[in-house]
Scaffold this motif. Structure first.
Motif, PDB file in Angstrom:
ATOM      1  N   ILE B  26     -37.109  28.901  -1.168  1.00 44.36           N
ATOM      2  CA  ILE B  26     -37.105  29.052   0.275  1.00 44.36           C
ATOM      3  C   ILE B  26     -37.253  30.529   0.612  1.00 44.36           C
ATOM      4  O   ILE B  26     -36.863  31.376  -0.199  1.00 44.36           O
ATOM      5  N   SER B  27     -37.823  30.851   1.758  1.00 46.24           N
ATOM      6  CA  SER B  27     -38.047  32.256   2.122  1.00 46.24           C
ATOM      7  C   SER B  27     -37.716  32.498   3.583  1.00 46.24           C
ATOM      8  O   SER B  27     -38.601  32.553   4.429  1.00 46.24           O
ATOM      9  N   PRO B  28     -36.457  32.675   3.874  1.00 43.74           N
ATOM     10  CA  PRO B  28     -36.051  32.911   5.257  1.00 43.74           C
ATOM     11  C   PRO B  28     -36.530  34.278   5.743  1.00 43.74           C
ATOM     12  O   PRO B  28     -36.792  35.166   4.924  1.00 43.74           O
ATOM     13  N   LEU B  29     -36.639  34.417   7.027  1.00 44.92           N
ATOM     14  CA  LEU B  29     -36.940  35.726   7.605  1.00 44.92           C
ATOM     15  C   LEU B  29     -35.708  36.617   7.500  1.00 44.92           C
ATOM     16  O   LEU B  29     -34.610  36.131   7.207  1.00 44.92           O
ATOM     17  N   ARG B  30     -35.939  37.914   7.775  1.00 41.32           N
ATOM     18  CA  ARG B  30     -34.804  38.836   7.839  1.00 41.32           C
ATOM     19  C   ARG B  30     -34.736  39.476   9.215  1.00 41.32           C
ATOM     20  O   ARG B  30     -35.771  39.883   9.765  1.00 41.32           O
ATOM     21  N   GLY B  31     -33.545  39.560   9.746  1.00 38.13           N
ATOM     22  CA  GLY B  31     -33.347  40.251  11.014  1.00 38.13           C
ATOM     23  C   GLY B  31     -33.399  41.761  10.804  1.00 38.13           C
ATOM     24  O   GLY B  31     -33.452  42.232   9.654  1.00 38.13           O
ATOM     25  N   ALA B  32     -33.371  42.513  11.880  1.00 39.40           N
ATOM     26  CA  ALA B  32     -33.421  43.965  11.806  1.00 39.40           C
ATOM     27  C   ALA B  32     -32.235  44.508  11.013  1.00 39.40           C
ATOM     28  O   ALA B  32     -32.325  45.558  10.373  1.00 39.40           O
ATOM     29  N   ASN B  33     -31.150  43.792  11.041  1.00 39.12           N
ATOM     30  CA  ASN B  33     -29.943  44.224  10.332  1.00 39.12           C
ATOM     31  C   ASN B  33     -29.937  43.823   8.854  1.00 39.12           C
ATOM     32  O   ASN B  33     -28.964  44.067   8.152  1.00 39.12           O
ATOM     33  N   GLY B  34     -30.999  43.176   8.402  1.00 39.77           N
ATOM     34  CA  GLY B  34     -31.050  42.753   7.009  1.00 39.77           C
ATOM     35  C   GLY B  34     -30.491  41.359   6.778  1.00 39.77           C
ATOM     36  O   GLY B  34     -30.586  40.833   5.668  1.00 39.77           O
ATOM     37  N   TYR B  35     -29.961  40.757   7.798  1.00 41.13           N
ATOM     38  CA  TYR B  35     -29.415  39.405   7.662  1.00 41.13           C
ATOM     39  C   TYR B  35     -30.541  38.391   7.524  1.00 41.13           C
ATOM     40  O   TYR B  35     -31.573  38.511   8.170  1.00 41.13           O
ATOM     41  N   ARG B  36     -30.321  37.376   6.698  1.00 46.21           N
ATOM     42  CA  ARG B  36     -31.275  36.264   6.606  1.00 46.21           C
ATOM     43  C   ARG B  36     -31.216  35.441   7.889  1.00 46.21           C
ATOM     44  O   ARG B  36     -30.136  35.221   8.445  1.00 46.21           O
ATOM     45  N   THR B  37     -32.384  34.986   8.313  1.00 47.96           N
ATOM     46  CA  THR B  37     -32.453  34.171   9.521  1.00 47.96           C
ATOM     47  C   THR B  37     -33.150  32.843   9.213  1.00 47.96           C
ATOM     48  O   THR B  37     -34.266  32.833   8.700  1.00 47.96           O
TER      49      THR B  37
END
Lengths: 141, 141
Positions: B26-37
């Motif tokens: 799986i390849s979730p996006l990353r938020g600006a803070n580095g958190y997986r989204t």
DNA sequence: ATAGGCATTCCAGCAGGTGGAAGGTCAAGG
DNA sequence: CCTTGACCTTCCACCTGCTGGAATGCCTAT
């Protein structure tokens, strides 16, 4: 019978059978030559283990199941309720397995070649049952 | 949504979700803070994985199932036959699960307290279906 | 601004096998 | 009798699939 034959009869590789002995799930006799010797009852146990493991029960769960299976004093309410709890778990697995089956069948039969980006089956896929609360349950293995 | 919420929605622990990312399931996006989204589609995939894994499909099998599931050009006979092969595997699992269920139910209900050394249920247990040929199939995991 | 609860990475360890080497056993054929 | 091949033995290393913990950072609330 030797381990090779036991492997064929049970559907488990010899290595795995030896491993199950190592962790005391099974205790075959030994011949004079040091070879493990398996009887019909051992084969029953091994097949039981093969089934339960391939269906996602952990070794410790299997140990529990075996203790039910071998307990000659099954009268105790504990043991009975344990068995029934496992039956409930199995019912859950049955539902999930049927759901998975449905998904794949649909993928195979209904989506033959259309390339809509959002096939309704995909939406249908995992969106039905709530699982929640992973914290409260040991996820297999 | 963040990984904690994704964990709740999917029924998988956060650690496992990160692991699935590490092995490219799986390849979730990353938020600006580095958190997986995680989006809805990610959650679908995770639930699919949760189900398939808990039912004894290996990671590589899951990868295959996912490739079916995500293939936008499902027309190919290969893909279709793969799906149908998996359906057959599932049917087998269903049979075994029902058999296991039957065994436990019987243990719970019919053997309440008799201590005959060879309860008929034990004989009935694993003696029905032939498995044979473990050499030809990879046993899970 | 500081405390809590969430997130991140990294590294170690456990569960459940699995492969391979080094060697012993056994039945069949020369 | 001896060898050959298929089987068995143990032991040890490796692999898969997580899982726990440490060290650290972000974010919301009082």
């Amino acid at each position: 019978m030797n381990i090779g034959e036991a492997a064929i009869q049970s559907g488990l590789p010899p290595k795995t059978i030896r491993y199950y002995e190592e962790i005391s799930l099974i205790s075959p006799l030994r011949g004079a030559n040091g070879y493990r010797t398996y009887g019909d009852k051992d084969i029953h146990l091994l097949r039981f283990l093969q089934r339960a493991r391939s269906l996602g029960f952990s070794i410790e769960e299997c140990r529990l199941l075996l203790s039910l299976y071998e307990d000659k004093h099954r009268a105790s309410a504990d043991v009975k309720s344990l068995a029934l709890a496992k039956v409930e778990e199995i019912d859950l697995k049955l539902v999930e397995l049927q759901s998975l089956r449905h998904t794949l069948q649909a993928l195979a039969e209904n989506c033959h070649g259309d390339d809509k980006p959002d096939c309704p089956i995909i939406d249908d896929l995992a969106g039905k049952h709530k699982h929640a609360d992973h914290t409260a349950r040991k996820h297999r293995q």
